[in-house]
Design a protein around this motif. Structure first.
Motif, mmCIF file in Angstrom:
data_model
loop_
_atom_site.group_PDB
_atom_site.id
_atom_site.type_symbol
_atom_site.label_atom_id
_atom_site.label_comp_id
_atom_site.label_asym_id
_atom_site.label_seq_id
_atom_site.Cartn_x
_atom_site.Cartn_y
_atom_site.Cartn_z
ATOM 1 N N GLN A 140 47.328 31.374 13.875
ATOM 2 C CA GLN A 140 45.789 31.567 14.765
ATOM 3 C C GLN A 140 46.091 31.920 16.097
ATOM 4 O OE1 GLN A 140 42.996 28.427 15.611
ATOM 5 N NE2 GLN A 140 41.767 29.176 13.908
ATOM 6 N N ALA B 152 38.007 32.634 27.787
ATOM 7 C CA ALA B 152 36.864 33.369 27.604
ATOM 8 C C ALA B 152 36.070 33.540 28.898
ATOM 9 C CB ALA B 152 35.934 32.414 26.748
ATOM 10 N N TYR C 71 37.729 37.765 26.225
ATOM 11 C CA TYR C 71 38.646 36.973 26.580
ATOM 12 C C TYR C 71 39.994 37.797 27.298
ATOM 13 C CZ TYR C 71 36.302 34.478 22.772
ATOM 14 O OH TYR C 71 35.521 34.065 21.976
ATOM 15 N N HIS D 257 47.765 33.216 25.470
ATOM 16 C CA HIS D 257 46.807 32.141 25.888
ATOM 17 C C HIS D 257 45.566 33.021 26.418
ATOM 18 C CE1 HIS D 257 50.962 30.374 26.240
ATOM 19 N NE2 HIS D 257 50.297 29.354 25.809
ATOM 20 N N TRP D 258 44.367 32.692 25.688
ATOM 21 C CA TRP D 258 43.266 33.474 25.838
ATOM 22 C C TRP D 258 42.079 32.577 26.611
ATOM 23 C CZ3 TRP D 258 43.527 38.579 25.604
ATOM 24 C CH2 TRP D 258 44.674 39.190 24.662
ATOM 25 N N TRP E 88 46.364 42.113 15.569
ATOM 26 C CA TRP E 88 45.543 40.917 15.434
ATOM 27 C C TRP E 88 44.604 41.030 14.456
ATOM 28 C CZ3 TRP E 88 47.527 42.649 19.980
ATOM 29 C CH2 TRP E 88 47.985 41.648 20.783
ATOM 30 N N SER F 56 44.011 37.437 29.464
ATOM 31 C CA SER F 56 45.309 36.541 28.918
ATOM 32 C C SER F 56 46.146 37.295 29.898
ATOM 33 C CB SER F 56 45.631 36.996 27.585
ATOM 34 O OG SER F 56 47.043 36.236 27.286
ATOM 35 N N LEU G 269 42.958 32.824 18.322
ATOM 36 C CA LEU G 269 41.955 32.512 18.767
ATOM 37 C C LEU G 269 41.005 31.600 17.592
ATOM 38 C CD1 LEU G 269 40.667 32.982 21.475
ATOM 39 C CD2 LEU G 269 39.330 34.871 20.503
ATOM 40 N N ASN G 270 40.574 30.558 18.148
ATOM 41 C CA ASN G 270 39.706 29.651 17.321
ATOM 42 C C ASN G 270 38.424 29.897 17.653
ATOM 43 O OD1 ASN G 270 39.091 27.673 15.435
ATOM 44 N ND2 ASN G 270 39.201 25.774 16.911
ATOM 45 N N GLU G 271 38.044 31.277 17.239
ATOM 46 C CA GLU G 271 36.812 31.346 17.635
ATOM 47 C C GLU G 271 36.023 32.349 16.335
ATOM 48 O OE1 GLU G 271 34.517 30.689 19.934
ATOM 49 O OE2 GLU G 271 35.856 29.941 21.686
ATOM 50 N N SER H 25 38.095 33.258 12.040
ATOM 51 C CA SER H 25 38.833 33.159 13.181
ATOM 52 C C SER H 25 39.958 34.470 13.263
ATOM 53 C CB SER H 25 39.632 31.911 13.474
ATOM 54 O OG SER H 25 40.249 31.536 12.553
#
Length: 324
Positions: A194, A235, A225, A232-233, A168, A227, A196-198, A177
């Motif tokens: 991507q 929060a 987060y 799939h994460w 990552w 998973s 994680l869209n954070e 992100s």
């Protein structure tokens, strides 16, 4: 032959700060790994030049080498060892940042952020390079990872249940992100896009309490987060290390951490800028505002969430990992 000294766990709590760099007083972005040759724990860290009074702009966080600290008592106390002998430095004023280190097949692999120079601002490319070592001190260049863009930082590598690997990283060109890449063998990498869209940097991925966790630095504490499958994460609402502590040099937010799961316990190693506490901030661009130190706290798991109390005494007792 390398000197081997048995690890001697201590019953004393870890000091605050845990470690301060004696060269530039700018230790940040720690990663911890067991050194088989020396039979001690090693810490690699970004060695920012906080005390360089000649630095202009953000040059003080560029032009750095990776520092090494060593612990002979299971991670309670640390002493400065050296800088990593990394043979990848093709550019004048090269910068080494934020390593992650894993062991596989009798070798160590470092995934290092490389910046091609010493710059006054942030508008320059950076890549993640892969290095290889047999002793953790001397590192040979393997490759520059084929990631999706030319402005990436902060690798975190984890082995998947099927024996393959996932990395990552922070994609600075996509709103900072988190993206990821996969490899079957630590040699061939495919960027998957991507994860994680954070907004955040310094991702750290680990397994604890029968699930996977990712912690990212959001510059206001660290977001958590979890998973079931590393894809799939979800929060958790609460961030870690957002509220100030009371210990020495621990009154500012915690940043860019490593997590070591050992003997059923989990420890979070993080850095602070002591001079950036909200209660008593140092003048901007002063040495006090730039200096950073490494701290440690115990992670706790309750009701499906991770928490940590940075003011509780932390008894670090890292045991020698079992050979795999």
């Amino acid at each position: 032959m390398a000197q081997k000294t048995p690890v001697r766990p201590t019953k004393q709590p870890a000091p605050k700060p845990l470690f301060s760099d004696p060269v530039y007083d700018g230790a940040a972005d720690p990663v911890i790994i067991w050194n088989k040759q020396r039979q001690k724990w090693w810490m690699f860290y970004t060695n920012r030049r906080a005390t360089d009074t000649t630095a202009t702009g953000v040059t003080w966080v560029h032009g750095t080498r990776i520092g090494i600290a060593e612990s002979a008592d299971g991670g309670t106390t640390w002493s400065y060892r050296d800088t990593a002998n990394i043979n990848y430095r093709p550019d004048r004023g090269y910068t080494h940042w934020a390593p992650d280190v894993v062991e596989a097949n009798g070798q160590y692999h470092m995934f290092l952020t490389y910046v091609p120079g010493t710059f006054t601002d942030w508008q320059h490319p950076r890549v993640i390079v892969q290095l290889r070592s047999t002793d953790l001190l001397n590192w040979q260049y393997v490759q520059t990872l084929p990631l999706i863009t030319d402005k990436v930082i902060d690798a975190s590598v984890h082995r998947l249940p099927d024996g393959t690997w996932r990395l990552w990283y922070n994609n600075e060109r996509d709103h900072k992100s988190i993206y990821y890449a996969d490899s079957p063998d630590l040699q061939h990498w495919t960027d998957r896009g991507q994860a994680l869209n954070e907004r955040g940097e310094g991702p750290k991925v680990f397994r604890w309490h029968e699930q996977y966790w990712m912690i990212i630095d959001q510059w206001k504490g660290m977001a958590v987060y979890h998973s079931p499958d590393l894809l799939h994460w979800a929060a958790q609402p609460e961030r870690l290390l957002e509220l100030p502590g009371q210990g020495r040099d621990d009154q500012a937010i915690g940043g860019h951490c490593d997590v070591v799961v050992n003997n059923g316990r989990a420890y979070v190693f993080y850095f602070t800028h002591p001079g950036r506490s909200k209660a008593n901030p140092a003048p901007a661009n002063s040495i006090a505002a730039k200096r950073s130190v490494i701290q440690v706290a115990t992670l706790e798991f309750k009701d499906g969430k991770l928490t940590c109390d940075r003011d509780k005494p932390t008894y670090v007792q890292l045991l020698k990992p079992k050979d795999r």
